[in-house]
Design a protein around this motif. Structure first.
Motif, PDB file in Angstrom:
ATOM      1  N   LEU A   1       2.118   4.793  -6.428  1.00 41.07           N
ATOM      2  CA  LEU A   1       2.375   3.429  -6.883  1.00 41.07           C
ATOM      3  C   LEU A   1       1.506   3.096  -8.085  1.00 41.07           C
TER       4      LEU A   1
ATOM      5  N   HIS B   1       0.801  -1.222   0.000  1.00 44.15           N
ATOM      6  CA  HIS B   1       0.000   0.000   0.000  1.00 44.15           C
ATOM      7  C   HIS B   1       0.832   1.269   0.000  1.00 44.15           C
ATOM      8  N   SER B   2       2.044   1.187   0.523  1.00 42.16           N
ATOM      9  CA  SER B   2       2.915   2.358   0.552  1.00 42.16           C
ATOM     10  C   SER B   2       4.359   1.904   0.701  1.00 42.16           C
TER      11      SER B   2
ATOM     12  N   HIS C   1       8.197   3.368   2.239  1.00 48.97           N
ATOM     13  CA  HIS C   1       9.008   4.362   2.938  1.00 48.97           C
ATOM     14  C   HIS C   1      10.440   4.043   2.544  1.00 48.97           C
TER      15      HIS C   1
ATOM     16  N   ALA D   1       0.045  -2.532  -7.425  1.00 43.19           N
ATOM     17  CA  ALA D   1       0.056  -2.417  -5.965  1.00 43.19           C
ATOM     18  C   ALA D   1      -1.062  -3.233  -5.318  1.00 43.19           C
TER      19      ALA D   1
ATOM     20  N   LEU E   1       8.313   9.181   1.455  1.00 42.95           N
ATOM     21  CA  LEU E   1       7.153   8.306   1.625  1.00 42.95           C
ATOM     22  C   LEU E   1       6.359   8.311   0.328  1.00 42.95           C
ATOM     23  N   PHE E   2       6.018   7.128  -0.146  1.00 45.43           N
ATOM     24  CA  PHE E   2       5.243   6.999  -1.369  1.00 45.43           C
ATOM     25  C   PHE E   2       3.938   6.298  -1.017  1.00 45.43           C
ATOM     26  N   GLY E   3       2.841   7.035  -1.074  1.00 48.80           N
ATOM     27  CA  GLY E   3       1.527   6.489  -0.774  1.00 48.80           C
ATOM     28  C   GLY E   3       0.917   5.826  -1.992  1.00 48.80           C
ATOM     29  N   PRO E   4      -0.325   5.382  -1.866  1.00 51.85           N
ATOM     30  CA  PRO E   4      -0.993   4.670  -2.949  1.00 51.85           C
ATOM     31  C   PRO E   4      -1.031   5.444  -4.272  1.00 51.85           C
ATOM     32  N   GLN E   5      -1.114   6.770  -4.197  1.00 53.85           N
ATOM     33  CA  GLN E   5      -1.194   7.565  -5.420  1.00 53.85           C
ATOM     34  C   GLN E   5       0.105   7.535  -6.224  1.00 53.85           C
TER      35      GLN E   5
ATOM     36  N   LYS F   1      -1.183   1.518  -9.790  1.00 53.01           N
ATOM     37  CA  LYS F   1      -2.407   1.037  -9.136  1.00 53.01           C
ATOM     38  C   LYS F   1      -2.672  -0.463  -9.314  1.00 53.01           C
TER      39      LYS F   1
ATOM     40  N   LEU G   1       6.943   1.188  -8.312  1.00 54.37           N
ATOM     41  CA  LEU G   1       7.261   2.609  -8.182  1.00 54.37           C
ATOM     42  C   LEU G   1       8.201   2.972  -9.323  1.00 54.37           C
TER      43      LEU G   1
END
Length: 130
Positions: A109, A53-54, A56, A114, A103-107, A111, A81
């Motif tokens: 990655l 989901h994310s 770091h 992920a 930090l790489f959130g869902p947006q 879709k 990513l």
């Protein structure tokens, strides 16, 4: 992360790479660092088959980091990513801001990738500016 031994571009001693193997990335209590003598790719196994989901990512001198995922069952690795910039050419050459956490959130990655389950992670680090 690929690392050179200072601004001269000489590689790190092999002993340093051995003290910071890629498997450390799954052990934050042990410092969580991976260092190699140059640009590189490392593949590590994840515990279990689960979606991601994310991310770091703590960088230690790479200009770019890309993350791909795969499954032990086979198939091609897929980009999770896309290559993310951590350092500018100026920062790289000056040796400034080499350690950075992003930090790489869902947006951030890919879709469809992920959301599926994965048990392999491939990290691709590069530093073309030193």
């Amino acid at each position: 992360r690929p690392q050179s031994g200072g601004t001269g571009g000489s590689p790190l001693p092999a002993a340093l790479s051995q003290r910071h193997p890629a498997q450390n990335l799954l052990q934050p209590e042990a410092g969580g660092r991976w260092r190699s003598a140059g640009d590189g790719e490392k593949q590590i196994s994840l515990p279990g088959d689960r979606p991601i989901h994310s991310l770091h990512i703590g960088n230690d001198g790479s200009a770019f980091v890309e993350v791909l995922v795969g499954a032990a069952a086979g198939g091609e690795f897929q980009v999770l990513l896309p290559s993310a910039a951590f350092l500018t050419p100026q920062q790289s050459r000056a040796g400034e801001g080499l350690r950075r956490l992003r930090l790489f959130g869902p947006q951030a990655l890919v879709k469809g990738v992920a959301e599926r389950g994965w048990d392999r992670l491939r990290l691709v680090c590069s530093q073309p500016y030193c």
